[in-house]
Design a protein around this motif. Structure first.
Motif, mmCIF file in Angstrom:
data_model
loop_
_atom_site.group_PDB
_atom_site.id
_atom_site.type_symbol
_atom_site.label_atom_id
_atom_site.label_comp_id
_atom_site.label_asym_id
_atom_site.label_seq_id
_atom_site.Cartn_x
_atom_site.Cartn_y
_atom_site.Cartn_z
ATOM 1 N N PRO A 181 34.801 97.944 -89.601
ATOM 2 C CA PRO A 181 36.110 97.904 -88.926
ATOM 3 C C PRO A 181 36.257 96.672 -88.050
ATOM 4 O O PRO A 181 35.283 96.114 -87.542
ATOM 5 N N GLY A 182 37.501 96.258 -87.860
ATOM 6 C CA GLY A 182 37.802 95.157 -86.952
ATOM 7 C C GLY A 182 38.035 95.666 -85.544
ATOM 8 O O GLY A 182 37.966 96.873 -85.263
ATOM 9 N N ASP A 183 38.347 94.748 -84.648
ATOM 10 C CA ASP A 183 38.496 95.103 -83.242
ATOM 11 C C ASP A 183 39.668 96.045 -83.004
ATOM 12 O O ASP A 183 39.600 96.932 -82.135
ATOM 13 N N ASP A 184 40.754 95.906 -83.782
ATOM 14 C CA ASP A 184 41.911 96.792 -83.598
ATOM 15 C C ASP A 184 41.536 98.241 -83.878
ATOM 16 O O ASP A 184 41.944 99.154 -83.152
ATOM 17 N N ALA A 185 40.750 98.457 -84.925
ATOM 18 C CA ALA A 185 40.341 99.825 -85.267
ATOM 19 C C ALA A 185 39.368 100.373 -84.225
ATOM 20 O O ALA A 185 39.419 101.568 -83.880
ATOM 21 N N ILE A 186 38.487 99.523 -83.718
ATOM 22 C CA ILE A 186 37.558 99.966 -82.669
ATOM 23 C C ILE A 186 38.338 100.347 -81.419
ATOM 24 O O ILE A 186 38.064 101.372 -80.780
ATOM 25 N N GLN A 187 39.326 99.526 -81.064
ATOM 26 C CA GLN A 187 40.154 99.824 -79.896
ATOM 27 C C GLN A 187 40.904 101.145 -80.078
ATOM 28 O O GLN A 187 41.041 101.926 -79.132
ATOM 29 N N ALA A 188 41.393 101.386 -81.300
ATOM 30 C CA ALA A 188 42.117 102.637 -81.568
ATOM 31 C C ALA A 188 41.186 103.833 -81.429
ATOM 32 O O ALA A 188 41.577 104.885 -80.896
ATOM 33 N N ALA A 189 39.937 103.679 -81.904
ATOM 34 C CA ALA A 189 38.976 104.778 -81.789
ATOM 35 C C ALA A 189 38.628 105.068 -80.336
ATOM 36 O O ALA A 189 38.365 106.223 -79.969
ATOM 37 N N LEU A 190 38.630 104.042 -79.507
ATOM 38 C CA LEU A 190 38.315 104.202 -78.092
ATOM 39 C C LEU A 190 39.526 104.626 -77.271
ATOM 40 O O LEU A 190 39.375 105.219 -76.192
ATOM 41 N N ASN A 191 40.723 104.341 -77.785
ATOM 42 C CA ASN A 191 41.959 104.629 -77.040
ATOM 43 C C ASN A 191 43.005 105.257 -77.975
ATOM 44 O O ASN A 191 44.042 104.648 -78.260
ATOM 45 N N PRO A 192 42.739 106.459 -78.472
ATOM 46 C CA PRO A 192 43.683 107.079 -79.413
ATOM 47 C C PRO A 192 45.040 107.352 -78.759
ATOM 48 O O PRO A 192 45.123 107.632 -77.554
ATOM 49 N N THR A 193 46.077 107.278 -79.560
ATOM 50 C CA THR A 193 47.422 107.578 -79.071
ATOM 51 C C THR A 193 47.533 109.067 -78.735
ATOM 52 O O THR A 193 46.954 109.914 -79.425
ATOM 53 N N LYS A 194 48.249 109.377 -77.695
ATOM 54 C CA LYS A 194 48.423 110.776 -77.326
ATOM 55 C C LYS A 194 49.353 111.471 -78.313
ATOM 56 O O LYS A 194 50.381 110.938 -78.712
ATOM 57 N N GLY A 195 48.982 112.671 -78.748
ATOM 58 C CA GLY A 195 49.807 113.430 -79.685
ATOM 59 C C GLY A 195 49.072 114.651 -80.194
ATOM 60 O O GLY A 195 47.860 114.801 -79.987
ATOM 61 N N ASP A 196 49.808 115.551 -80.870
ATOM 62 C CA ASP A 196 49.200 116.788 -81.371
ATOM 63 C C ASP A 196 49.154 116.833 -82.894
ATOM 64 O O ASP A 196 49.071 117.900 -83.495
ATOM 65 N N TRP A 197 49.197 115.661 -83.522
ATOM 66 C CA TRP A 197 49.204 115.607 -84.982
ATOM 67 C C TRP A 197 47.869 116.114 -85.559
ATOM 68 O O TRP A 197 46.797 115.816 -85.036
ATOM 69 N N ILE A 198 47.997 116.804 -86.651
ATOM 70 C CA ILE A 198 46.811 117.299 -87.365
ATOM 71 C C ILE A 198 46.710 116.663 -88.747
ATOM 72 O O ILE A 198 45.626 116.543 -89.308
ATOM 73 N N TRP A 199 47.863 116.223 -89.287
ATOM 74 C CA TRP A 199 47.892 115.658 -90.631
ATOM 75 C C TRP A 199 48.625 114.320 -90.642
ATOM 76 O O TRP A 199 49.432 114.034 -89.745
#
Length: 391
Positions: A338-356
């Motif tokens: 993964p690149g840095d954007d994906a690592i950042q997303a894994a460390l800072n997920p968007t708030k939400g209640d999505w399951i799918w």
């Protein structure tokens, strides 16, 4: 008797009487005049001798000065070749080398004739501070000034290789082999050299996920191990920048788990904007009450060494630990780099209640998210229609 004759008779006899022709009268100073004439005659001869000596001395000093200047010039002017040289040789400038170190290397390889000649030339060109490490094509027996011209950083022997985010390690090694001309087996062997690669302890001895995707400058002399080590170094720098270990702990996961999540985020996201949401779906499944299977097609395709966004029913029968449809939790490790954007997303997920989430229009990278199963089933139907009719 004239005055000239009298000059030779001036004196006295043995008894002290004046000789003939002598005049002691105070009224006549003939003896004084004759003395001045004799002094003038002696002075004429006395002037010529010192002048001659001075001329000879000046001539000697001039000759000595000429030969002295020639000697000093030869001593002060360093040995140097002339012209642009001939043949071809690759010279490597290493990190941290000074101009004199480089000059020594060039002299040892007979590129320049002397260290001093190169140091003078690089100083005269004002380029001592602009020398950069790398490999350069030079010629044998070059004038030092010509050698300086070939050490322009833009003339370094290097190749830029761009490795995209989300490449699996097997594909990364193939690309590196193709673009560098080195045998694939060298990269495969280097990838197993865990001790030399500098992998972090949490990588569990596997390079997958830690060969950071970026654009690299690769020189002809770099080995496969050096290239892969450079990629791991880049990952370690990114991990430090992102405080990977600290933030992973705050999220209740290990750094290795975060990298596994980041690799799935990279594989499943159509755009950078989707990454935070995809990461949130993964966390909601892992940490839900009750937890759910991840059910990610990307992990199944990785297990089977296949490519695509949709696993078949037969694929889902795989017994691999990477089949996240048949087991709970994360797979054993990353499925890509993964690149840095994906690592950042894994460390800072968007708030939400999505399951799918469903990529309803792959051609346009459109992904939609759902919190309810009914909405998820509707998104699947939309995807099936778009496969037939386009979107």
């Amino acid at each position: 008797m004239n005055d000239l004759d009298m000059d030779f008779l001036v004196g006295s006899d043995d008894e002290g009487r004046p000789r003939r022709g002598s005049n002691t009268s105070p009224g006549r100073d003939s003896g004084g005049r004759r003395g001045r004439r004799r002094k003038r005659r002696r002075n004429r001869g006395g002037f010529l001798a010192p002048m001659l000596a001075i001329i000879v001395l000046i001539g000697g000093v001039g000759a000595a000065g000429f030969y002295g200047y020639t000697w000093v010039r030869d001593v002060m002017t360093p040995d140097d070749y002339t012209g642009q040289g001939s043949g071809e040789i690759v010279v490597e400038i290493k990190e941290g080398q000074s101009a004199s170190d480089i000059a020594q290397t060039l002299q040892e390889q007979d590129v320049v004739k002397s260290v001093k000649a190169f140091v003078n030339a690089i100083g005269a060109a004002g380029k001592s501070a602009s020398l950069q490490p790398g490999e350069y094509t030079m010629r044998k027996r070059m004038a030092a000034a010509e050698a300086v011209k070939l050490l322009d950083p833009d003339k370094r022997l290097r190749e830029k290789v761009t490795l995209k985010e989300g490449l699996r390690l097997v594909d990364t090694l193939k690309q590196l082999s193709t673009e560098t001309g080195k045998p694939l087996r060298e990269f495969q062997q280097a990838a197993r050299n865990v001790r030399e690669l500098g992998l972090p302890s949490y990588a569990r001895g596997k390079l997958e996920g830690y060969a950071f995707p970026a654009t690299y400058e690769i020189t002809p002399k770099m080995t496969a191990l050096e290239i892969l080590t450079k990629m791991v170094d880049r990952f370690n720098q990114t991990a430090d920048k992102d405080d990977l270990q600290g933030k992973a702990k705050a999220l209740g996961h290990t750094s290795h788990e975060i990298m596994t999540i980041a690799s799935i985020v990279q594989a499943e996201s159509g755009t950078k904007e989707d990454m935070g949401k995809v990461a949130r779906v993964i966390y909601n499944r892992l940490d839900g009450n009750p937890p759910r299977e991840l059910a990610m097609d990307s992990t199944v395709m990785y297990a089977l060494n296949k490519y695509g966004i949709e696993a078949s029913h037969k694929d889902l029968e795989s017994k691999s630990p990477y089949n996240t449809y048949g087991r709970m939790g994360l797979p054993p490790g990353p499925i890509a780099n993964p690149g840095d954007d994906a690592i950042q997303a894994a460390l800072n997920p968007t708030k939400g209640d999505w399951i799918w989430f469903v990529t309803t229009c792959p051609a346009k990278r459109v992904t939609k998210f759902a919190s309810l199963e009914s909405d998820f089933l509707a998104l699947k139907q939309e995807y099936e229609r778009n496969k037939v009719n386009g979107c």
